[in-house]
Design a protein around this motif. Structure first.
Motif, PDB file in Angstrom:
ATOM      1  N   ARG A 393     117.310  -5.141  50.595  1.00 37.39           N
ATOM      2  CA  ARG A 393     118.082  -3.948  50.210  1.00 37.39           C
ATOM      3  C   ARG A 393     119.531  -4.071  50.652  1.00 37.39           C
ATOM      4  O   ARG A 393     120.446  -3.624  49.947  1.00 37.39           O
ATOM      5  CB  ARG A 393     117.456  -2.698  50.834  1.00 37.39           C
ATOM      6  CG  ARG A 393     116.160  -2.227  50.196  1.00 37.39           C
ATOM      7  CD  ARG A 393     116.419  -1.530  48.860  1.00 37.39           C
ATOM      8  NE  ARG A 393     117.364  -0.443  48.962  1.00 37.39           N
ATOM      9  CZ  ARG A 393     117.093   0.787  49.397  1.00 37.39           C
ATOM     10  NH1 ARG A 393     115.852   1.081  49.804  1.00 37.39           N
ATOM     11  NH2 ARG A 393     118.019   1.728  49.419  1.00 37.39           N
ATOM     12  N   ALA A 407     115.717  -1.974  39.755  1.00 39.94           N
ATOM     13  CA  ALA A 407     115.266  -2.300  41.109  1.00 39.94           C
ATOM     14  C   ALA A 407     114.672  -3.703  41.173  1.00 39.94           C
ATOM     15  O   ALA A 407     114.937  -4.457  42.121  1.00 39.94           O
ATOM     16  CB  ALA A 407     114.246  -1.264  41.570  1.00 39.94           C
ATOM     17  N   ARG A 408     113.871  -4.066  40.175  1.00 39.01           N
ATOM     18  CA  ARG A 408     113.240  -5.376  40.186  1.00 39.01           C
ATOM     19  C   ARG A 408     114.277  -6.487  40.052  1.00 39.01           C
ATOM     20  O   ARG A 408     114.215  -7.509  40.756  1.00 39.01           O
ATOM     21  CB  ARG A 408     112.209  -5.470  39.072  1.00 39.01           C
ATOM     22  CG  ARG A 408     111.441  -6.787  39.051  1.00 39.01           C
ATOM     23  CD  ARG A 408     110.324  -6.754  38.020  1.00 39.01           C
ATOM     24  NE  ARG A 408     109.339  -5.726  38.340  1.00 39.01           N
ATOM     25  CZ  ARG A 408     108.263  -5.473  37.599  1.00 39.01           C
ATOM     26  NH1 ARG A 408     108.037  -6.166  36.487  1.00 39.01           N
ATOM     27  NH2 ARG A 408     107.406  -4.526  37.965  1.00 39.01           N
ATOM     28  N   ALA A 409     115.241  -6.304  39.147  1.00 43.50           N
ATOM     29  CA  ALA A 409     116.283  -7.313  38.955  1.00 43.50           C
ATOM     30  C   ALA A 409     117.154  -7.449  40.194  1.00 43.50           C
ATOM     31  O   ALA A 409     117.545  -8.559  40.576  1.00 43.50           O
ATOM     32  CB  ALA A 409     117.147  -6.951  37.744  1.00 43.50           C
ATOM     33  N   ARG A 410     117.442  -6.330  40.840  1.00 49.42           N
ATOM     34  CA  ARG A 410     118.263  -6.385  42.057  1.00 49.42           C
ATOM     35  C   ARG A 410     117.514  -7.118  43.170  1.00 49.42           C
ATOM     36  O   ARG A 410     118.109  -7.895  43.922  1.00 49.42           O
ATOM     37  CB  ARG A 410     118.656  -4.974  42.500  1.00 49.42           C
ATOM     38  CG  ARG A 410     119.642  -4.291  41.560  1.00 49.42           C
ATOM     39  CD  ARG A 410     120.287  -3.085  42.232  1.00 49.42           C
ATOM     40  NE  ARG A 410     119.318  -2.004  42.460  1.00 49.42           N
ATOM     41  CZ  ARG A 410     119.135  -0.974  41.642  1.00 49.42           C
ATOM     42  NH1 ARG A 410     119.838  -0.894  40.512  1.00 49.42           N
ATOM     43  NH2 ARG A 410     118.263  -0.025  41.938  1.00 49.42           N
ATOM     44  N   ALA A 411     116.229  -6.871  43.285  1.00 44.87           N
ATOM     45  CA  ALA A 411     115.442  -7.547  44.312  1.00 44.87           C
ATOM     46  C   ALA A 411     115.397  -9.054  44.065  1.00 44.87           C
ATOM     47  O   ALA A 411     115.502  -9.857  45.003  1.00 44.87           O
ATOM     48  CB  ALA A 411     114.030  -6.976  44.355  1.00 44.87           C
ATOM     49  N   ALA A 412     115.260  -9.445  42.809  1.00 47.27           N
ATOM     50  CA  ALA A 412     115.243 -10.871  42.473  1.00 47.27           C
ATOM     51  C   ALA A 412     116.587 -11.513  42.774  1.00 47.27           C
ATOM     52  O   ALA A 412     116.659 -12.643  43.292  1.00 47.27           O
ATOM     53  CB  ALA A 412     114.880 -11.055  41.007  1.00 47.27           C
ATOM     54  N   ARG A 415     116.950 -12.114  46.541  1.00 49.21           N
ATOM     55  CA  ARG A 415     116.236 -13.307  47.010  1.00 49.21           C
ATOM     56  C   ARG A 415     116.986 -14.582  46.628  1.00 49.21           C
ATOM     57  O   ARG A 415     117.061 -15.541  47.413  1.00 49.21           O
ATOM     58  CB  ARG A 415     114.817 -13.318  46.420  1.00 49.21           C
ATOM     59  CG  ARG A 415     113.914 -12.230  47.007  1.00 49.21           C
ATOM     60  CD  ARG A 415     112.467 -12.458  46.629  1.00 49.21           C
ATOM     61  NE  ARG A 415     112.266 -12.330  45.181  1.00 49.21           N
ATOM     62  CZ  ARG A 415     111.955 -11.188  44.573  1.00 49.21           C
ATOM     63  NH1 ARG A 415     111.819 -10.079  45.279  1.00 49.21           N
ATOM     64  NH2 ARG A 415     111.759 -11.164  43.265  1.00 49.21           N
TER      65      ARG A 415
END
Length: 556
Positions: A393, A407-412, A415
């Motif tokens: 985050r 949210a999913r794209a930001r998390a990827a 990483r």
């Protein structure tokens, strides 16, 4: 280190540690961490020992364990802990907390976090006077404080006792921490990276102060540092740590002259001065200017009847796409103020800032666009990262703030960025307190790169990193710059780093530009005495080191 009652120098042992272990329990079924694994060493009376190693090697944890300062969750154990008393007898220590203050003084790594920001300097001394000496008389406490400040070279002690920590320079705060550590008259000083955030000239003065204090008071010193050149110049004995274990120890000339362990040899060959110099910019049309300052000036009220302080005076600069401009200078030269002016955190009294030729105007919309295109990596990541968020985050914060992706794209993306700065993608699930200082610095850099900015302002980007990690990170920054064309504005007290990554350098002194030009020419033929003083203060390995000759040849 030797396990006998006498060291190889013939001096008696002041402190003996055998079989020190510090373990932290795992979280939610995870395996625990063995931060220190069976460390043994001795410190001789009147001698100096340095513990050297990379971030996370257990150096600072060792110092904290010696004073009973490890967290309650840590399992700390000693095979043996002994300290020589005033009667000359080496006695067992039942509780390391007994050593605090009267026997052992601690000089912490970060004076900003170690000094109470809400208390004047005089009040912080008075508190220790009451605790350790039972002294309650205000006048006597003030007199002792003035003498203590004068003894460690703090200028205008009568003024400093009335000031708050934020009103002092980094070098002044570090000197005050040394004076506070000496209040109860200890016989051993523990110094945890005492100069890691100081420029080269102030670093040398502070280290000289340690030598002077030791000589005057007959003190011993246990120094923690990631800089083996500093350790080699300042310590009689070296203890090299990696992953919580001692991999090599012995007299300094022996360790530096004939290192046995591959990791010690790696430390010796990864000094900043060993980094390859930045190649000269190709001849031809210069890249376009992405960030420009014209005639920036900023002064501050002196307070308490003092004159105004001219922090920045008529400074102009140009930063071109794909290039790196380094700003160097002594503590108090105006570097931090200049960065705040360039990034919009401070408003200039005079002068203007331009982003790709367009003047940066006030207003929320303009500032939002500027913040997206110009990212700042702060000097102290522990203070700039939200401790309540996961690392993933934290890295994705800029994407979320500018509403980029789901949210999913930001998390990827988070990483991916962690892997770019050589941290495992799994670290996205951790919290800031679970990472070392060097790892946090890499997280801060990853966050700054999240928006693919035009300019990244790097305020001491590798000051918290050990030597070996610096190589990889600086190479990574260079690869990112070559691939994306991002421009770097770098502030660093490490001139080895500046030499390796900067195309051009600007030398500040008392808020003014003292010298500027291509890095190679400024470093090889400085015209300003202030530039020469900075270069002369760079720590070098002693002659006993097999790489010391190379170190001197490549330092400038």
């Amino acid at each position: 280190m030797t396990a006998t009652t006498e060291t190889t120098t013939g001096r008696g042992v002041l402190l003996r540690v055998e079989g020190l272990t510090v373990a932290y329990p795992g979280r939610r079924g995870e395996d625990g961490t063995l931060a220190v694994d069976g460390l043994s060493c001795t410190v001789p009376e009147g001698g100096s020992v340095a513990i050297v190693g990379e971030s996370g090697s257990g150096k600072s944890t060792t110092l904290h364990a010696l004073l009973g300062l490890t967290p309650r969750t840590a399992r700390t154990g000693f095979g043996r802990l002994e300290f020589r008393g005033e009667d000359g007898e080496l006695r067992p220590v039942g509780d390391p907390r007994e050593l605090r203050g009267r026997s052992v003084g601690l000089v912490p790594q970060d004076p900003v976090r170690s000094l109470d920001p809400l208390m004047r300097i005089g009040a912080q001394f008075a508190e220790l006077h009451r605790h350790f000496l039972g002294l309650t008389d205000r006048e006597e406490s003030r007199a002792r404080t003035l003498l203590a400040l004068e003894s460690v070279g703090v200028d205008r002690p009568a003024l400093r006792v009335r000031q708050y920590p934020h009103e002092l320079s980094g070098g002044q705060r570090q000197r005050i921490l040394i004076a506070l550590a000496l209040v109860a008259g200890p016989r051993l000083l523990l110094a945890d990276e005492p100069t890691s955030n100081l420029d080269t000239t102030v670093q040398r003065r502070v280290l000289d102060l340690f030598d002077e204090v030791r000589a005057a008071r007959g003190l011993s010193l246990l120094l923690v540092t990631h800089d083996i050149a500093v350790a080699g110049r300042r310590a009689d004995h070296l203890v090299v740590m990696r992953a919580g274990r001692v991999v090599e120890s012995g007299p300094t000339p022996e360790v530096l002259g004939s290192p046995r362990d591959p990791y010690t040899r790696q430390l010796l060959t990864s000094l900043p001065s060993g980094l390859p110099a930045r190649p000269a910019s190709p001849v031809g049309e210069a890249p376009r200017v992405v960030l420009e300052a014209r005639g920036l000036s900023r002064s501050f009220a002196g307070g308490r009847g003092r004159e105004r302080v001219d922090a920045v005076q008529d400074v102009s600069l140009r930063l071109r796409r794909g290039r790196t401009l380094a700003v160097v200078g002594e503590s108090g030269a105006g570097k931090s103020t200049l960065l705040r002016l360039l990034t919009g955190l401070e408003r200039a009294d005079r002068g203007e800032v331009f982003l790709e030729g367009a003047r940066v105007r006030p207003g929320r919309g303009a500032r939002t666009d500027f913040a997206r295109r110009v990212q700042l990596v702060y000097q102290n990541p522990a203070r700039s990262l939200n401790p309540s968020l996961s690392i993933g985050r934290v890295v994705a914060e800029p994407l979320e703030a500018h509403r980029i992706g789901g949210a999913r794209a930001r998390a990827a993306r988070a990483r991916e960025l962690l892997e770019q700065v050589e941290l495992p993608a799994a670290y996205a699930e951790r919290r800031p307190h679970q990472l070392s200082g060097g790892q946090l610095q890499r997280v801060a850099i990853a966050r700054a790169l999240a928006l693919a900015p035009d300019v990244v302002v790097l305020d001491e980007p590798v000051s918290a990193l050990d030597q070996a990690v610096r190589f990889a990170l600086l190479r990574l920054l260079g690869e990112i710059q070559e691939r994306s064309g991002v421009a770097y504005l770098l502030v660093s007290h490490d001139l080895g780093v500046v030499r390796a990554v900067a195309d051009d350098v600007l030398v500040l002194h008392r808020g003014r530009v003292e010298e500027r030009g291509p890095t190679a020419s400024v470093f090889s033929s400085p015209t300003s005495p202030w530039t020469r003083a900075l270069l002369d203060a760079v720590p070098e390995l002693p002659l006993s080191s097999p790489v010391s000759t190379h170190d001197r040849k490549t330092s400038r």
